[in-house]
Design an enzyme around this catalytic site. Structure first.
Site, PDB file in Angstrom:
ATOM      1  N   CYS A  86       9.675   2.036  -1.631  1.00 48.60           N
ATOM      2  CA  CYS A  86      10.274   1.475  -2.853  1.00 48.60           C
ATOM      3  C   CYS A  86      10.505   2.503  -3.945  1.00 48.60           C
ATOM      4  CB  CYS A  86       9.424   0.320  -3.387  1.00 48.60           C
ATOM      5  SG  CYS A  86       7.915   0.792  -4.244  1.00 48.60           S
ATOM      6  N   SER A 120       0.836  -1.196   0.000  1.00 41.03           N
ATOM      7  CA  SER A 120       0.000   0.000   0.000  1.00 41.03           C
ATOM      8  C   SER A 120       0.873   1.249   0.000  1.00 41.03           C
ATOM      9  CB  SER A 120      -0.937  -0.024   1.211  1.00 41.03           C
ATOM     10  OG  SER A 120      -1.945   0.974   1.090  1.00 41.03           O
ATOM     11  N   GLY A 178       2.464   3.101   2.347  1.00 39.32           N
ATOM     12  CA  GLY A 178       3.731   3.120   3.061  1.00 39.32           C
ATOM     13  C   GLY A 178       4.835   2.390   2.320  1.00 39.32           C
ATOM     14  N   GLU A 179       4.512   1.230   1.780  1.00 40.67           N
ATOM     15  CA  GLU A 179       5.498   0.453   1.041  1.00 40.67           C
ATOM     16  C   GLU A 179       5.898   1.147  -0.261  1.00 40.67           C
ATOM     17  OE1 GLU A 179       3.658  -1.858   4.046  1.00 40.67           O
ATOM     18  OE2 GLU A 179       2.722  -0.762   2.384  1.00 40.67           O
ATOM     19  N   LEU A 180       4.963   1.882  -0.866  1.00 36.83           N
ATOM     20  CA  LEU A 180       5.292   2.626  -2.080  1.00 36.83           C
ATOM     21  C   LEU A 180       6.312   3.721  -1.804  1.00 36.83           C
ATOM     22  CD1 LEU A 180       1.783   2.894  -3.716  1.00 36.83           C
ATOM     23  CD2 LEU A 180       3.799   1.874  -4.764  1.00 36.83           C
TER      24      LEU A 180
END
Length: 433
Positions: A66, A59, A61-63
């Site tokens: 990365c 979602s 946060g992970e975007l």
């Protein structure tokens, strides 16, 4: 045991498909369910020519984690297609806004059903699969391994709650993690926790946090005068006055917002030009927070309603994907999830802005980063009883703000190079493990 998981998945498949068919009747899921089942995938991705990077993020946060790696992949291998899969609808929307130019395609992540995952793998034909932080699906990972696709975990971290679960059910989680060809962890503690599950040490690497190399950090290596001009421009964009101390409360949670708003009201009484940006962890709670703030005499405008809200000293950031870009307009940041026992949130983006970082006593999920920032003087760990006085001192003492903010930024700049270390690890896998 993955065999047990696969048998259970097979037995439940008819019921899962019925639930998904029913979900398609709801307007909210009508388009997303077919997309996650792979409908239209061949038409969209059948033209891809290798080597293809398949990057998966859960979602928002992970975007944000990365994004620096996506830039690194695009720079190192400009001709290689990048397919980004995102699990949540909100995450996909943020991806299309912020990283679309780095990817050949952004798709909804597949459901962990055997024919669905098989269809995704055969259509994308990835040379490397890159998983960002979390969102582990055993069947998905096992099928990648069976197809001979190297799977790499990047920016891996293990919270105390997750580690307890992994240990309790190690018979299930250890085989799942063995499906990864390499596990790139943020800290030594994360790497030690992964090794304690019985995984081969040769597969485990400590490469640091990808957010250390975030674009915002690079922009802030400019001279102080340039940083100040950039900050003033950001303040105008968000409807704040260019001058006057600004406190940012990031990723706040219920239970601590009441305390923070009460402290803010008291600070405002002695610092009349104080400006406040409050960014709740769940933007959907904006109405409740606005009502809570009004009880303390603080009337917040909302970012989602710019025309109606206009300008003013109090802003509620009730949108997704903007928090990281807001830290540079602040003078002091407080990291939420830390006055209540939730483990805290990542202070890296606040440190990247070159401002003092404050948090409560509960920072277990980012213990090493929090401790390192404290050690260099870039952060303060505050109890509830000391919160008001410490924030008042920082907001009124420009020299202390500069000293602590500079210490936080210098520490962060010394950690850079994380993306490069990841790219060096990824490169050998492009020609096979």
């Amino acid at each position: 045991m993955l065999l047990f998981y696969n048998l259970l998945r097979l037995l439940l498949a008819p019921f899962i498909l019925l639930l998904l068919a029913a979900a398609c009747l709801h307007p909210r899921y009508r388009a997303r369910v077919p997309a996650r089942l792979g409908f239209g995938l061949t038409r969209r991705l059948g033209w891809l020519q290798g080597p293809v990077f398949w990057v998966h993020a859960l979602s928002v946060g992970e975007l944000s984690s990365c994004a620096p790696l996506l830039r690194g992949l695009r720079s190192r291998w400009p001709e290689a297609p990048i397919v980004l899969s995102v699990t949540t609808k909100s995450g996909e929307a943020v991806a299309r806004t912020h990283v679309a130019e780095l990817c050949q395609a952004i798709v909804a992540a597949p459901y962990d059903l055997y024919p669905v995952v098989r269809h995704f793998i055969r259509t994308i034909r990835p040379a490397v699969f890159i998983q960002v932080e979390t969102d582990f699906w055993p069947g998905w990972l096992q099928q990648l391994a069976q197809a001979g696709v190297p799977a790499l975990l990047v920016n891996g971290r293990i919270t105390a709650r997750s580690f307890a679960r992994y240990q309790r059910f190690s018979w299930f989680f250890a085989p799942m993690f063995r499906c990864f060809s390499a596990l790139c962890m943020q800290t030594d503690a994360d790497a030690d926790n992964m090794a304690s599950l019985g995984l081969a040490p040769a597969r485990i690497h400590t490469l640091g946090n990808l957010k250390f190399d975030a674009a915002e950090t690079r922009a802030l290596t400019a001279a102080p005068g340039q940083r100040q001009a950039w900050s003033r421009g950001l303040r105008r964009r968000y409807g704040f006055a260019e001058h006057g101390p600004l406190l940012l409360l990031g990723s706040t949670h219920p239970g601590e917002e009441e305390l923070l708003l009460l402290v803010c009201a008291r600070l405002r009484a002695t610092i009349p030009d104080l400006q406040i940006l409050l960014a709740p962890r769940q933007p959907g709670r904006a109405e409740a927070i606005s009502a809570l703030a009004a009880q303390s005499g603080l009337i917040f405008r909302r970012r989602s309603q710019p025309r109606e809200a206009g300008q003013g000293p109090f802003l509620l950031l009730d949108t997704l994907g903007e928090l990281a870009g807001c830290y540079p307009l602040a003078d002091v940041a407080f990291i939420g999830g830390s006055l209540v026992p939730l483990g805290g949130h990542n202070p890296v983006e606040a440190a990247a802005a070159g401002i003092p970082v404050c948090f409560g006593p509960h920072m277990a999920d980012f213990a090493e980063i929090a401790a390192a920032l404290e050690a260099v003087g870039g952060a303060l760990r505050l109890e509830i009883r000391s919160l008001e006085d410490a924030l008042r001192r920082l907001l009124t003492d420009e020299r202390e703000r500069e000293r602590r903010g500079g210490a936080a930024l210098n520490w962060l700049l010394a950690q850079r190079g994380v993306v490069q270390r990841h790219l060096q690890l990824i490169e050998p896998w492009l020609s096979g493990p």
